[in-house]
Scaffold this active site. Structure first.
Site, PDB file in Angstrom:
ATOM      1  N   ASP A  11      -8.894  -5.318   3.387  1.00 44.95           N
ATOM      2  CA  ASP A  11      -8.509  -4.868   2.035  1.00 44.95           C
ATOM      3  C   ASP A  11      -9.554  -5.294   1.011  1.00 44.95           C
ATOM      4  O   ASP A  11      -9.918  -4.530   0.116  1.00 44.95           O
ATOM      5  CB  ASP A  11      -7.133  -5.425   1.655  1.00 44.95           C
ATOM      6  CG  ASP A  11      -6.009  -4.746   2.414  1.00 44.95           C
ATOM      7  OD1 ASP A  11      -4.896  -5.290   2.470  1.00 44.95           O
ATOM      8  OD2 ASP A  11      -6.251  -3.662   3.002  1.00 44.95           O
ATOM      9  N   PHE A  35      -9.066  -7.674  14.661  1.00 51.27           N
ATOM     10  CA  PHE A  35      -9.220  -6.371  15.304  1.00 51.27           C
ATOM     11  C   PHE A  35     -10.682  -5.937  15.190  1.00 51.27           C
ATOM     12  O   PHE A  35     -11.159  -5.684  14.081  1.00 51.27           O
ATOM     13  CB  PHE A  35      -8.261  -5.380  14.657  1.00 51.27           C
ATOM     14  CG  PHE A  35      -6.923  -6.013  14.396  1.00 51.27           C
ATOM     15  CD1 PHE A  35      -6.489  -6.236  13.095  1.00 51.27           C
ATOM     16  CD2 PHE A  35      -6.144  -6.492  15.442  1.00 51.27           C
ATOM     17  CE1 PHE A  35      -5.293  -6.885  12.841  1.00 51.27           C
ATOM     18  CE2 PHE A  35      -4.945  -7.143  15.193  1.00 51.27           C
ATOM     19  CZ  PHE A  35      -4.520  -7.332  13.893  1.00 51.27           C
ATOM     20  N   ASP A  39     -13.254  -3.980  14.730  1.00 54.95           N
ATOM     21  CA  ASP A  39     -13.588  -2.619  14.273  1.00 54.95           C
ATOM     22  C   ASP A  39     -15.026  -2.616  13.782  1.00 54.95           C
ATOM     23  O   ASP A  39     -15.869  -3.351  14.314  1.00 54.95           O
ATOM     24  CB  ASP A  39     -12.625  -2.232  13.152  1.00 54.95           C
ATOM     25  CG  ASP A  39     -12.929  -3.033  11.895  1.00 54.95           C
ATOM     26  OD1 ASP A  39     -13.017  -2.441  10.824  1.00 54.95           O
ATOM     27  OD2 ASP A  39     -13.132  -4.251  12.027  1.00 54.95           O
ATOM     28  N   ASP A  68      -7.557 -11.071   8.910  1.00 54.43           N
ATOM     29  CA  ASP A  68      -8.195  -9.778   9.173  1.00 54.43           C
ATOM     30  C   ASP A  68      -7.780  -8.745   8.122  1.00 54.43           C
ATOM     31  O   ASP A  68      -8.629  -8.104   7.498  1.00 54.43           O
ATOM     32  CB  ASP A  68      -7.799  -9.297  10.570  1.00 54.43           C
ATOM     33  CG  ASP A  68      -8.311  -7.910  10.861  1.00 54.43           C
ATOM     34  OD1 ASP A  68      -7.808  -6.946  10.259  1.00 54.43           O
ATOM     35  OD2 ASP A  68      -9.234  -7.774  11.673  1.00 54.43           O
ATOM     36  N   HIS A  77       0.882  -1.184   0.000  1.00 56.38           N
ATOM     37  CA  HIS A  77       0.000   0.000   0.000  1.00 56.38           C
ATOM     38  C   HIS A  77       0.912   1.224   0.000  1.00 56.38           C
ATOM     39  O   HIS A  77       1.543   1.550   1.007  1.00 56.38           O
ATOM     40  CB  HIS A  77      -0.889   0.001   1.253  1.00 56.38           C
ATOM     41  CG  HIS A  77      -1.862  -1.142   1.297  1.00 56.38           C
ATOM     42  ND1 HIS A  77      -2.952  -1.208   0.478  1.00 56.38           N
ATOM     43  CD2 HIS A  77      -1.883  -2.270   2.047  1.00 56.38           C
ATOM     44  CE1 HIS A  77      -3.625  -2.325   0.727  1.00 56.38           C
ATOM     45  NE2 HIS A  77      -2.993  -2.988   1.668  1.00 56.38           N
TER      46      HIS A  77
END
Ligand code: 56B
Length: 369
Positions: free
Chosen positions: A344, A266, A268, A339, A78
């Site tokens: 992505d 994670f 989120d 994850d 990235h």
């Protein structure tokens, strides 16, 4: 979700890794997040894991990760991520993960908070990375902790300028972001000689120990709450900070951890959306209705905790299913890479307009994710 709905063999394996079964080793430090996820999942009312959906998704995820040669190297692919493998990048990752939360907007796409950088507008997580890179290009030492403490060089107005928006909508929770930087700068100065690298050194190459150090010393990383009478830990930003170090440095140098597999996914607001879209997570009609109507879930309410906790447990089941079907995957896949891959993929689907059919992500305004 009760045990008899999920694959008993998988559950036994997972509980063993938790130190809940016979012969489990509890030598390395633990963050307690996986145990919390198990408790949340076992007591969830509005969220359940679909064993069939999880098995099917595991195969799809493994196949696509293979096709994309998904690995720690993907992190640096990235181009907006920092590329140098040095302490400056450690500071960048630390700064980024102090602020890596709550980018979602109630406004239409073209009106939501966005950062203009390198000739285009960035939204969501990438707006944060772009704002930090833009600040460095403009000569602000935004990733240097002493800068956050210097009210002459870095008054609130400078931080407002650094996080300025290309639209009329400002970055969400700007006041909280400023307070977090000020507090973290003070703690780093007093306890770690102003250097995030010193926290990493103190963790002695243990990912779990580093997560625990971040939570112990920095209140803004204390992503835990109470659920059915018990404290539950989710530690999303502390864990993804360690995961970013591991991926960025390809498991060496500042990213060398002996127990990276102790990290969970994670929790989120994006990955739960993907897991529900992949039919791994099942929502009750009343929860689905609230999400569909974009109603806010309040931080700490049961439905919010159930989404986050079941997502963590679900990714562990995905990992186990992949490893069970493909023994060669054991060294290549962990909760972190699954994850990262799901995040992505979610953004790629969004960019291709393929996410419109999915249930929206849940709306909770929080500094924790
Ligand atoms: N679980 C999980 N959550 C993640 C990420 C990332 C980006 N990680 C980069 C590093 C490696 C990966 O390859 C990614 O390139 C951001 N977030 C969270 O999502 C939310 C932002 O969403 P949106 O507004 O749509 O951009 C916000 O809570 C943010 O903290 C991830 O990877 N996993």
């Amino acid at each position: 979700m009760s045990d008899d709905e999920a694959d008993p063999e998988l559950l036994a394996l997972l509980r063993q890794s938790l130190g809940l079964g016979p012969g489990s080793s509890t030598a390395c430090p633990s963050t307690g997040v996986l145990k919390s996820a198990e408790y949340i999942c076992d007591n969830a009312i509005d969220v359940a894991i679909s064993p069939g959906g999880t098995k099917a998704a595991a195969e799809t995820i493994w196949r696509h990760m293979q096709q994309k040669h998904y690995s720690t190297e993907t992190w640096s692919s990235h181009k907006l991520h920092p590329q140098s493998k040095d302490e400056a990048t450690v500071n960048f990752i630390f700064t980024m993960n102090l602020l890596n939360f709550s980018f979602w907007s109630e406004l239409p796409l073209e009106e939501r908070f966005a950062v203009e950088y390198r000739g285009r507008r960035w939204t969501g997580y990438w707006s944060l990375v772009a704002a930090l890179q833009r600040a460095l290009d403009e000569g602000y030492a935004i990733t240097t902790p002493s800068f956050w403490q210097d009210l002459d060089l870095c008054p609130d107005g400078v931080l407002e300028h650094i996080f300025r928006s290309a639209t009329a909508e400002p970055i969400p929770l700007l006041a909280q972001r400023i307070a977090i930087l000020r507090e973290a700068g003070d703690i780093l100065h007093r306890q770690f000689d102003g250097r995030p690298a010193n926290i990493i050194a103190r963790a002695n190459q243990s990912a779990a120990a580093l997560v625990n150090l971040l939570v112990e010393h920095f209140p803004n990383f204390r992503d835990s709450t109470h659920f059915h009478g018990r404290e539950v830990r989710l530690y999303k930003r502390a864990q993804i900070l360690v995961a970013d170090l591991w991926a960025c440095f390809n498991g060496s140098s500042y990213g060398a951890f002996d127990d990276i597999r102790s990290l969970t996914m994670f929790a989120d607001y994006r990955i739960p959306q993907m897991l529900q879209g992949l039919h791994c997570l099942l929502y009750s009609p009343r929860l689905e209705s609230r999400i569909k109507r974009l109603h806010h879930l309040h931080p700490g309410e049961d439905m919010e905790i159930e989404i986050r906790g079941c997502s963590i447990w679900c990714v562990e089941l995905l990992r186990l299913e992949i490893e069970r079907r493909h023994p060669e995957a054991k060294g290549k896949v962990n909760a972190v890479l699954i994850d990262f891959f799901l995040y992505d993929t979610c953004k790629e689907m969004e960019a291709r307009g393929e996410a419109d059919g999915m249930l929206p992500h849940h709306r909770t305004r929080s500094i924790f994710y």
